[in-house]
Write an enzyme that holds these catalytic residues in place. Structure first.
Site, PDB file in Angstrom:
ATOM      1  N   ASP A  48      54.647  17.359  34.304  1.00  0.00           N
ATOM      2  CA  ASP A  48      53.484  17.230  34.313  1.00  0.00           C
ATOM      3  C   ASP A  48      52.764  18.298  33.469  1.00  0.00           C
ATOM      4  OD1 ASP A  48      51.831  15.771  37.034  1.00  0.00           O
ATOM      5  OD2 ASP A  48      50.842  17.359  36.142  1.00  0.00           O
ATOM      6  N   ASN A 103      53.788   7.460  33.129  1.00  0.00           N
ATOM      7  CA  ASN A 103      52.765   7.553  34.218  1.00  0.00           C
ATOM      8  C   ASN A 103      51.460   8.267  34.097  1.00  0.00           C
ATOM      9  OD1 ASN A 103      51.904   7.030  37.300  1.00  0.00           O
ATOM     10  ND2 ASN A 103      51.864   9.253  37.319  1.00  0.00           N
ATOM     11  N   TYR A 169      38.678   3.897  29.865  1.00  0.00           N
ATOM     12  CA  TYR A 169      39.836   3.795  30.579  1.00  0.00           C
ATOM     13  C   TYR A 169      40.264   2.485  30.495  1.00  0.00           C
ATOM     14  CZ  TYR A 169      42.965   4.196  34.810  1.00  0.00           C
ATOM     15  OH  TYR A 169      43.913   4.274  35.341  1.00  0.00           O
ATOM     16  N   ALA A 202      45.550   2.323  44.252  1.00  0.00           N
ATOM     17  CA  ALA A 202      46.402   3.107  44.785  1.00  0.00           C
ATOM     18  C   ALA A 202      45.905   4.245  45.232  1.00  0.00           C
ATOM     19  CB  ALA A 202      47.787   3.163  44.152  1.00  0.00           C
TER      20      ALA A 202
END
Length: 261
Positions: A48, A103, A169, A202
């Site tokens: 990350d 991710n 996006y 989500a």
């Protein structure tokens, strides 16, 4: 309106596998995926760009699942050297690499007429080009090892569906889907599968806190179940794509959505 989902216990679907999950700090899809992988028996390296949150996530997972099964390394997917270091660390920590989950992504809201080049480029660099960098590094690692492997990318339903203020996006996520298909065709010859998930909505508690009740009501009203997905519900589909249960699937984008048609 449906009842709350029931959390599914692990079944050893990833026993002994070595995995990398990017953008895995915190309570989102990446963090939920790392946890589900550990529950399914994998060894996991989490990356990350947020070093403090990464350290906290690492410590929590290591305490619960054992320090020998969890490793971490800060990684900004816009930096090729850091991406390479992440994959190299995974091979070292796990004694080999079997699964890579891409991710990392960056959002934002801006109408195209007012969008700057910088706003466009920043979202594309993290969300699409970052996925490209990680996929390329993973494919090189898998090809060199000669033992196959699995890549799962995180796309979004906005890659298919129009939404105002999301041109950058949406373009990036549509690109992730196309990248997934092309990489899958190329990687098949050395036994690597490449698929993607495409979530609709989500949310996690921290994200809910910074979302207005009006917007949350509007978003959930578009979902057939009348609620948002828990991050672990998306992670469950990622587990499926990473496991042997999806052995004949490659180049596919699986919608994780309850949206009305």
């Amino acid at each position: 309106m449906s009842t709350a989902p029931v959390y599914v216990k692990g079944h050893g679907l990833l026993d002994g596998r070595g995995a990398v999950v990017t953008a895995a700090a915190g309570a989102g899809i990446g963090g939920a995926t790392a946890r589900r992988f550990l529950e399914e028996g994998a060894r996991v390296l989490i990356g990350d760009a947020h070093a403090r949150r990464l350290k906290e996530t690492h410590e929590a997972l290591a305490e619960e699942f054992g320090a020998e099964r969890v490793a971490s390394l800060p990684c900004d997917v816009t930096d090729e050297e850091q991406v390479g270091a992440l994959l190299a660390r995974a091979e070292q920590a796990h004694g080999g690499l079997d699964i890579v989950v891409n991710n990392a992504g960056l959002g934002g809201t801006a109408n195209l007429v007012d969008m700057t080049d910088d706003q466009w480029s920043k979202v594309l660099d993290v969300t699409l080009t970052g996925t490209f960098r990680c996929t390329r590094a993973a494919l090189r690692s898998f090809r060199s090892a000669g033992r196959g492997g699995v890549i799962v990318n995180n796309a979004s339903v906005v890659g298919w569906r129009a939404q105002a203020g999301q041109a950058h996006y949406a373009a990036a996520k549509a690109g992730v889907m196309a990248l997934t298909r092309c990489a899958a065709v190329e990687a098949a010859e050395f036994g690597v599968r490449v698929n993607a998930v495409s979530p609709s909505l989500a949310m996690h508690p921290h994200l809910v806190k910074v979302t207005t009740p009006e917007l949350l009501t509007e978003l959930t009203s578009k979902e057939a179940f009348g609620r948002y997905a828990e991050p672990w519900e998306v992670a469950n589909v990622i587990v499926f794509l990473a496991s042997g249960y999806s052995s004949y699937m490659t180049g596919e984008t699986v919608s994780v959505s309850s949206q009305h048609a």
